[in-house]
Design a protein around this motif. Structure first.
Motif, PDB file in Angstrom:
ATOM      1  N   PRO A  64       0.813  -1.221   0.000  1.00 27.23           N
ATOM      2  CA  PRO A  64       0.000   0.000   0.000  1.00 27.23           C
ATOM      3  C   PRO A  64       0.850   1.277   0.000  1.00 27.23           C
ATOM      4  CG  PRO A  64       0.113  -0.895   2.210  1.00 27.23           C
ATOM      5  CD  PRO A  64       0.935  -1.808   1.345  1.00 27.23           C
ATOM      6  N   GLY A  65       1.925   1.311  -0.788  1.00 24.79           N
ATOM      7  CA  GLY A  65       2.760   2.506  -0.836  1.00 24.79           C
ATOM      8  C   GLY A  65       4.023   2.207  -1.622  1.00 24.79           C
ATOM      9  N   ALA A  66       4.893   3.233  -1.713  1.00 25.10           N
ATOM     10  CA  ALA A  66       6.138   3.085  -2.469  1.00 25.10           C
ATOM     11  C   ALA A  66       7.198   2.440  -1.587  1.00 25.10           C
ATOM     12  CB  ALA A  66       6.609   4.458  -2.935  1.00 25.10           C
ATOM     13  N   PRO A  67       7.796   1.312  -2.036  1.00 26.71           N
ATOM     14  CA  PRO A  67       8.823   0.664  -1.205  1.00 26.71           C
ATOM     15  C   PRO A  67      10.095   1.506  -1.145  1.00 26.71           C
ATOM     16  CG  PRO A  67       8.516  -0.547  -3.280  1.00 26.71           C
ATOM     17  CD  PRO A  67       7.506   0.554  -3.264  1.00 26.71           C
ATOM     18  N   GLN A  68      10.569   1.779   0.063  1.00 27.31           N
ATOM     19  CA  GLN A  68      11.788   2.595   0.234  1.00 27.31           C
ATOM     20  C   GLN A  68      12.970   1.769   0.731  1.00 27.31           C
ATOM     21  OE1 GLN A  68      11.666   5.382  -1.041  1.00 27.31           O
ATOM     22  NE2 GLN A  68       9.594   6.176  -0.876  1.00 27.31           N
ATOM     23  N   MET A  69      12.724   0.809   1.624  1.00 27.43           N
ATOM     24  CA  MET A  69      13.814  -0.030   2.152  1.00 27.43           C
ATOM     25  C   MET A  69      13.274  -1.427   2.388  1.00 27.43           C
ATOM     26  SD  MET A  69      16.598   1.876   2.680  1.00 27.43           S
ATOM     27  CE  MET A  69      17.547   0.644   3.509  1.00 27.43           C
ATOM     28  N   ILE A  70      14.081  -2.429   2.052  1.00 22.96           N
ATOM     29  CA  ILE A  70      13.739  -3.817   2.363  1.00 22.96           C
ATOM     30  C   ILE A  70      14.683  -4.257   3.476  1.00 22.96           C
ATOM     31  CG2 ILE A  70      13.679  -6.174   1.444  1.00 22.96           C
ATOM     32  CD1 ILE A  70      13.304  -4.877  -1.359  1.00 22.96           C
ATOM     33  N   MET A  71      14.146  -4.940   4.484  1.00 26.56           N
ATOM     34  CA  MET A  71      15.024  -5.333   5.607  1.00 26.56           C
ATOM     35  C   MET A  71      14.608  -6.678   6.194  1.00 26.56           C
ATOM     36  SD  MET A  71      13.766  -2.338   8.160  1.00 26.56           S
ATOM     37  CE  MET A  71      13.221  -1.197   6.935  1.00 26.56           C
ATOM     38  N   GLN A  72      15.584  -7.322   6.805  1.00 31.35           N
ATOM     39  CA  GLN A  72      15.308  -8.563   7.532  1.00 31.35           C
ATOM     40  C   GLN A  72      15.859  -8.419   8.942  1.00 31.35           C
ATOM     41  OE1 GLN A  72      16.826 -11.727   4.661  1.00 31.35           O
ATOM     42  NE2 GLN A  72      14.745 -12.437   5.105  1.00 31.35           N
ATOM     43  N   PHE A  73      15.030  -8.764   9.913  1.00 30.51           N
ATOM     44  CA  PHE A  73      15.405  -8.616  11.318  1.00 30.51           C
ATOM     45  C   PHE A  73      15.750  -9.964  11.932  1.00 30.51           C
ATOM     46  CE2 PHE A  73      12.528  -5.011  10.635  1.00 30.51           C
ATOM     47  CZ  PHE A  73      13.237  -3.981  11.230  1.00 30.51           C
ATOM     48  N   GLY A  74      16.640  -9.938  12.900  1.00 33.86           N
ATOM     49  CA  GLY A  74      16.936 -11.134  13.684  1.00 33.86           C
ATOM     50  C   GLY A  74      17.716 -10.743  14.929  1.00 33.86           C
ATOM     51  N   LEU A  75      17.934 -11.719  15.792  1.00 33.86           N
ATOM     52  CA  LEU A  75      18.665 -11.464  17.037  1.00 33.86           C
ATOM     53  C   LEU A  75      20.172 -11.564  16.787  1.00 33.86           C
ATOM     54  CD1 LEU A  75      16.709 -13.832  19.462  1.00 33.86           C
ATOM     55  CD2 LEU A  75      16.366 -11.379  19.137  1.00 33.86           C
ATOM     56  N   ALA A  76      20.932 -10.820  17.559  1.00 36.66           N
ATOM     57  CA  ALA A  76      22.390 -10.998  17.577  1.00 36.66           C
ATOM     58  C   ALA A  76      22.877 -10.587  18.955  1.00 36.66           C
ATOM     59  CB  ALA A  76      23.055 -10.170  16.495  1.00 36.66           C
ATOM     60  N   HIS A  77      23.989 -11.184  19.385  1.00 31.97           N
ATOM     61  CA  HIS A  77      24.465 -10.918  20.744  1.00 31.97           C
ATOM     62  C   HIS A  77      25.717 -10.053  20.769  1.00 31.97           C
ATOM     63  CE1 HIS A  77      21.411 -13.663  21.849  1.00 31.97           C
ATOM     64  NE2 HIS A  77      21.988 -14.692  21.255  1.00 31.97           N
ATOM     65  N   SER A  78      26.186  -9.655  19.590  1.00 35.91           N
ATOM     66  CA  SER A  78      27.353  -8.777  19.564  1.00 35.91           C
ATOM     67  C   SER A  78      27.150  -7.744  18.464  1.00 35.91           C
ATOM     68  CB  SER A  78      28.626  -9.580  19.310  1.00 35.91           C
ATOM     69  OG  SER A  78      28.542 -10.164  18.034  1.00 35.91           O
ATOM     70  N   THR A  79      27.959  -6.713  18.515  1.00 32.09           N
ATOM     71  CA  THR A  79      27.813  -5.633  17.536  1.00 32.09           C
ATOM     72  C   THR A  79      29.187  -5.078  17.211  1.00 32.09           C
ATOM     73  OG1 THR A  79      26.745  -3.509  17.112  1.00 32.09           O
ATOM     74  CG2 THR A  79      27.477  -3.895  19.356  1.00 32.09           C
ATOM     75  N   ARG A  80      29.324  -4.542  16.018  1.00 29.52           N
ATOM     76  CA  ARG A  80      30.613  -3.953  15.632  1.00 29.52           C
ATOM     77  C   ARG A  80      30.318  -2.702  14.807  1.00 29.52           C
ATOM     78  NH1 ARG A  80      36.012  -5.244  13.466  1.00 29.52           N
ATOM     79  NH2 ARG A  80      36.099  -7.289  14.405  1.00 29.52           N
ATOM     80  N   PRO A  81      30.559  -1.538  15.400  1.00 26.53           N
ATOM     81  CA  PRO A  81      30.243  -0.314  14.659  1.00 26.53           C
ATOM     82  C   PRO A  81      31.184  -0.111  13.468  1.00 26.53           C
ATOM     83  CG  PRO A  81      31.171   0.196  16.827  1.00 26.53           C
ATOM     84  CD  PRO A  81      31.119  -1.290  16.716  1.00 26.53           C
ATOM     85  N   THR A  82      30.663   0.440  12.387  1.00 23.16           N
ATOM     86  CA  THR A  82      31.503   0.771  11.224  1.00 23.16           C
ATOM     87  C   THR A  82      32.011   2.209  11.383  1.00 23.16           C
ATOM     88  OG1 THR A  82      29.470   1.358  10.100  1.00 23.16           O
ATOM     89  CG2 THR A  82      30.398  -0.780   9.588  1.00 23.16           C
ATOM     90  N   PRO A  83      33.120   2.532  10.703  1.00 22.51           N
ATOM     91  CA  PRO A  83      33.718   3.858  10.911  1.00 22.51           C
ATOM     92  C   PRO A  83      32.847   5.001  10.389  1.00 22.51           C
ATOM     93  CG  PRO A  83      35.128   2.451   9.536  1.00 22.51           C
ATOM     94  CD  PRO A  83      33.868   1.704   9.775  1.00 22.51           C
ATOM     95  N   ARG A  84      33.074   6.168  10.948  1.00 17.51           N
ATOM     96  CA  ARG A  84      32.457   7.403  10.454  1.00 17.51           C
ATOM     97  C   ARG A  84      33.535   8.482  10.402  1.00 17.51           C
ATOM     98  NH1 ARG A  84      29.088   4.185   9.929  1.00 17.51           N
ATOM     99  NH2 ARG A  84      26.867   4.294  10.365  1.00 17.51           N
ATOM    100  N   ARG A  85      33.365   9.413   9.464  1.00 17.47           N
ATOM    101  CA  ARG A  85      34.245  10.582   9.441  1.00 17.47           C
ATOM    102  C   ARG A  85      33.978  11.426  10.684  1.00 17.47           C
ATOM    103  NH1 ARG A  85      32.703  13.449   4.354  1.00 17.47           N
ATOM    104  NH2 ARG A  85      30.698  12.518   4.823  1.00 17.47           N
ATOM    105  N   SER A  86      34.980  12.199  11.081  1.00 14.31           N
ATOM    106  CA  SER A  86      34.798  12.975  12.312  1.00 14.31           C
ATOM    107  C   SER A  86      33.911  14.187  12.034  1.00 14.31           C
ATOM    108  CB  SER A  86      36.148  13.409  12.869  1.00 14.31           C
ATOM    109  OG  SER A  86      36.607  14.491  12.122  1.00 14.31           O
ATOM    110  N   PRO A  87      33.196  14.672  13.060  1.00 17.36           N
ATOM    111  CA  PRO A  87      32.318  15.830  12.853  1.00 17.36           C
ATOM    112  C   PRO A  87      33.027  17.012  12.201  1.00 17.36           C
ATOM    113  CG  PRO A  87      31.873  14.836  14.980  1.00 17.36           C
ATOM    114  CD  PRO A  87      33.065  14.104  14.414  1.00 17.36           C
ATOM    115  N   ALA A  88      34.310  17.199  12.501  1.00 17.73           N
ATOM    116  CA  ALA A  88      35.033  18.344  11.923  1.00 17.73           C
ATOM    117  C   ALA A  88      35.095  18.248  10.399  1.00 17.73           C
ATOM    118  CB  ALA A  88      36.442  18.404  12.503  1.00 17.73           C
ATOM    119  N   ASP A  89      35.039  17.026   9.865  1.00 16.44           N
ATOM    120  CA  ASP A  89      35.104  16.849   8.406  1.00 16.44           C
ATOM    121  C   ASP A  89      33.745  17.004   7.743  1.00 16.44           C
ATOM    122  OD1 ASP A  89      37.785  16.324   8.545  1.00 16.44           O
ATOM    123  OD2 ASP A  89      37.499  14.166   8.786  1.00 16.44           O
ATOM    124  N   LEU A  90      32.714  17.270   8.539  1.00 19.54           N
ATOM    125  CA  LEU A  90      31.349  17.287   7.988  1.00 19.54           C
ATOM    126  C   LEU A  90      30.767  18.699   7.962  1.00 19.54           C
ATOM    127  CD1 LEU A  90      29.955  14.187   9.952  1.00 19.54           C
ATOM    128  CD2 LEU A  90      30.994  14.238   7.682  1.00 19.54           C
TER     129      LEU A  90
END
Ligand SMILES: Cc1cc2nc3c(=O)[nH]c(=O)nc-3n(C[C@H](O)[C@H](O)[C@H](O)COP(=O)(O)O)c2cc1C
Length: 330
Positions: free
Chosen positions: A301-327
């Motif tokens: 009933p609308g325009a698809p914007q994102m497709i996703m699959q959810f599940g459980l996980a017990h650990s996480t690993r953040p990906t890098p980001r540029r520093s605020p000063a570079d933005l």
């Protein structure tokens, strides 16, 4: 998350600008392009798109604006954590196409417990391409995520496990096969994926994608960031995803893409607060006719914007980001 409609009077505290931008910039973005910039004035922080970071495959900038919408949600949440209602103006100066939103501080209002949980979960949220842990998502969470999407002006449609899932899986695999034949798409993925020794603060790091191993039962075909280079460090074997969902908007213009992005970040962060994570799949949505086909075959009933699959996980690993000063937008 409450907002205030009228113009504010509070200046932005200069010592909080780095925090506000850094929190916004934890958002997901297509290929970790981080296509955003910020200008902090006395009375507001302006969010700009950075079209130099738009993917060529993203011709009309839809994925760029979804990414920026996700950053906008983080900025709103950061304002809440300072104890104010955010005042958000979308496209405050329409002829300036890159200027997407102006966020200022409204009335004082303490952060709610729910907002605090979101803020705590924000650094934990990540795009989950590895195996999920066995088990179903906590009771009530899906309904709460659907409520989040609605509150942001979008809809989170849950896809049934049988016919709906199979149709989506077939279309996603076909779209993947098609993109593998498109040299410019592959070149763009090579440009934005990083080998394990690469220290750049953008792009998808080798630790976040597998060398190979797709498709997996119960998992939609994922974008191949490795492209036969044996760079990826993730394992993939694991149980199927617990839930498949599509984020929709009723209309499909620039403001809707910004709304979809805000909904995306709210849904993903709320899920992360319960140690539920999502894989994201947009390659079938990068082709206009395949996007229409998905809408049609799944009776969405609308325009698809994102497709996703959810599940459980017990650990996480953040990906890098540029520093605020570079933005900073000068
Ligand atoms: C609009 C948009 C489209 C995305 N499409 C995909 C995709 O097709 N496949 C995928 O694996 N990740 C996709 N992602 C996730 C990004 O690659 C991810 O957000 C980025 O690499 C940063 O990593 P993080 O989400 O773990 O912080 C998408 C994200 C956004 C916002």
């Amino acid at each position: 998350m409450p907002e205030q409609a009228s113009r504010p009077t509070m200046p932005i505290p200069a010592d909080q600008v780095t925090y506000l931008i850094g929190t916004a910039a934890r958002a997901p973005s297509v290929h970790n392009t981080q296509p955003w910039r910020f200008r902090a004035g006395d009375g507001a922080i302006d969010l700009y798109a950075d079209p130099r970071r738009r993917l060529r495959v993203d011709k009309d900038g839809r994925e760029m604006l979804i990414s920026c919408g996700a950053a906008l949600f983080g900025l709103r949440l950061a304002v809440r954590s300072l104890g104010y209602l955010p005042v958000v103006e979308l496209f405050p100066d329409p002829p300036r196409l890159r200027l997407l939103a102006r966020v200022s501080l409204g009335e004082p209002a303490p952060m709610t417990a729910g907002e605090r949980q979101l803020l705590e979960a924000l650094p934990r949220r990540h795009t989950h391409r590895g195996p999920f842990a066995p088990g179903s998502v906590p009771a009530g969470l899906l309904a709460a995520l659907q409520h989040d999407a609605l509150a942001e002006g979008a809809t989170l449609a849950l896809i049934d496990r049988s016919l709906g899932y199979q149709r989506l899986a077939d279309i996603t695999s076909a779209a993947d096969r098609r993109q593998r034949r498109e040299g410019d798409v592959q070149e763009e993925i090579r440009h934005w994926s990083r080998d394990p020794d690469d220290r750049r603060r953008d792009g998808v790091p080798a630790a976040a994608f597998p060398t190979r191993g797709y498709p997996q039962p119960g998992r939609l075909m994922q974008r191949d960031f490795d492209l036969g280079r044996s760079l990826g460090l993730l394992q993939t074997e694991g149980p199927p995803a617990a839930v498949t969902a599509i984020l929709l908007t009723s209309v499909d213009h620039r403001a809707d893409w910004l709304r979809a992005g805000q909904a995306l970040q709210r849904v993903l962060t709320h899920a992360a607060s319960r140690w539920v994570f999502a894989s994201l799949h947009t390659q079938p949505l990068e082709n206009a006719s395949i996007r229409l086909l998905i809408r049609d075959r799944l009776s969405l009933p609308g325009a698809p914007q994102m497709i996703m699959q959810f599940g459980l996980a017990h650990s996480t690993r953040p990906t890098p980001r540029r520093s605020p000063a570079d933005l900073i937008e000068l």
